[in-house]
Write a protein that holds these residues in place. Sequence first.
Motif, mmCIF file in Angstrom:
data_model
loop_
_atom_site.group_PDB
_atom_site.id
_atom_site.type_symbol
_atom_site.label_atom_id
_atom_site.label_comp_id
_atom_site.label_asym_id
_atom_site.label_seq_id
_atom_site.Cartn_x
_atom_site.Cartn_y
_atom_site.Cartn_z
ATOM 1 N N ILE A 61 0.623 -1.268 -0.034
ATOM 2 C CA ILE A 61 -0.112 -0.005 0.013
ATOM 3 C C ILE A 61 0.764 1.144 0.109
ATOM 4 O O ILE A 61 0.446 2.199 -0.720
ATOM 5 C CB ILE A 61 -0.960 0.143 1.269
ATOM 6 N N VAL A 62 1.832 1.243 0.592
ATOM 7 C CA VAL A 62 2.802 2.557 0.930
ATOM 8 C C VAL A 62 3.650 2.678 -0.296
ATOM 9 O O VAL A 62 4.037 4.030 -0.622
ATOM 10 C CB VAL A 62 3.797 2.358 2.297
ATOM 11 N N PHE A 63 4.056 1.687 -1.285
ATOM 12 C CA PHE A 63 4.833 1.963 -2.248
ATOM 13 C C PHE A 63 4.328 3.161 -3.589
ATOM 14 O O PHE A 63 5.203 3.895 -3.832
ATOM 15 C CB PHE A 63 4.925 0.695 -2.950
ATOM 16 N N PRO A 64 2.872 3.240 -3.757
ATOM 17 C CA PRO A 64 2.558 4.150 -4.770
ATOM 18 C C PRO A 64 2.642 5.669 -4.262
ATOM 19 O O PRO A 64 2.530 6.643 -4.951
ATOM 20 C CB PRO A 64 1.135 3.678 -4.837
ATOM 21 N N VAL A 65 2.401 5.732 -2.748
ATOM 22 C CA VAL A 65 2.538 7.061 -2.237
ATOM 23 C C VAL A 65 3.687 7.440 -1.749
ATOM 24 O O VAL A 65 4.106 8.784 -1.086
ATOM 25 C CB VAL A 65 1.340 7.298 -1.313
ATOM 26 N N ALA A 66 4.666 6.600 -1.451
ATOM 27 C CA ALA A 66 5.850 6.854 -0.773
ATOM 28 C C ALA A 66 6.836 7.970 -1.369
ATOM 29 O O ALA A 66 7.292 8.866 -0.735
ATOM 30 C CB ALA A 66 7.074 5.798 -0.462
ATOM 31 N N ALA A 67 7.052 7.818 -2.684
ATOM 32 C CA ALA A 67 7.856 8.791 -3.450
ATOM 33 C C ALA A 67 7.219 10.357 -3.375
ATOM 34 O O ALA A 67 8.018 11.199 -3.120
ATOM 35 C CB ALA A 67 7.800 8.438 -4.997
ATOM 36 N N GLY A 112 5.311 1.000 7.496
ATOM 37 C CA GLY A 112 6.890 1.753 8.152
ATOM 38 C C GLY A 112 8.074 1.310 7.519
ATOM 39 O O GLY A 112 8.837 1.898 6.987
ATOM 40 N N ASN A 113 8.276 -0.062 7.641
ATOM 41 C CA ASN A 113 9.423 -0.586 6.762
ATOM 42 C C ASN A 113 9.507 -0.454 5.475
ATOM 43 O O ASN A 113 10.529 -0.031 4.677
ATOM 44 C CB ASN A 113 9.357 -2.070 7.167
ATOM 45 N N GLY A 114 8.227 -0.429 4.780
ATOM 46 C CA GLY A 114 8.324 -0.265 3.385
ATOM 47 C C GLY A 114 8.759 1.252 3.064
ATOM 48 O O GLY A 114 9.501 1.477 2.020
ATOM 49 N N PHE A 115 8.271 2.142 3.777
ATOM 50 C CA PHE A 115 8.493 3.633 3.735
ATOM 51 C C PHE A 115 9.827 3.934 3.848
ATOM 52 O O PHE A 115 10.619 4.470 3.147
ATOM 53 C CB PHE A 115 7.597 4.248 4.356
ATOM 54 N N THR A 116 10.387 3.395 4.891
ATOM 55 C CA THR A 116 11.808 3.626 5.403
ATOM 56 C C THR A 116 12.717 3.114 4.523
ATOM 57 O O THR A 116 13.739 3.636 3.858
ATOM 58 C CB THR A 116 11.841 3.087 6.446
ATOM 59 N N ASP A 117 12.432 1.896 3.801
ATOM 60 C CA ASP A 117 13.366 1.104 2.842
ATOM 61 C C ASP A 117 13.454 2.068 1.243
ATOM 62 O O ASP A 117 14.670 2.120 1.099
ATOM 63 C CB ASP A 117 12.518 -0.187 2.531
#
Length: 222
Positions: A61-67, A112-117
């Motif tokens: 879920i976080v991947f598309p909005v992280a950038a 959290g981990n995905g965003f931080t990664d």
Amino acid sequence: MKSLRLILSNPRYFAPSWVFASINILFGTWAIYIPSVKEKLGINKADLGIALFFLSLGVFIVFPVAAKIINKLGVGKATWYGIIFSSVAALFPLLAPNYYFLMAGLFLLGAGNGFTDIAMNTLVTEIEKEDRQNFMSASHGFFSLGGVIAGLGSFLIFTINNPALHMLYAVILVLVVNFIFHKNYSHIVAAPVEKEPFSLKLFKPLLVLGIISFVVMGVKGP
């Protein structure tokens, strides 16, 4: 070897590398207690598989909005905020009073981990560009170091005899070291992270594999 010496001799390079280690310290400590959580909540392997799916769902879920978030905050601040969020989220699965709270906690940990990664890899890339130094591979080595530290922490299981307290110690270690060193990177603002338009078509192969894995785990049962 040169990049490792660079990291160990200069806080500018050690700081982001420690973020790599931090993520695996938190995740590795959680992984140690998966059997304990399963027993505590009285769930079977199929239920556990569904709960772990929410961990992956958080990342997805976080991947598309992280950038977009990283661009808005700046990659340095995004990395610092990401490690704070991940540290707090790491406590939730071990404090979960029931199965539904476990799923929610794992979702937040995955997010959290995905965003931080994403943030920490972007951060290292930006520092490499600015300084014309290569230390990405050694930074990923620090990720493995985090797993080693978490593994050594497993010797504390019988001494502490409290999963949440053990995780709290890991969180304190992660946050204290990151707090000391985060000033070396929190000011960094990278060039905007470009991303391709999000399309579910790109995830079709992964979705198929996920469904197969889900069915296999569900059929296996307790």
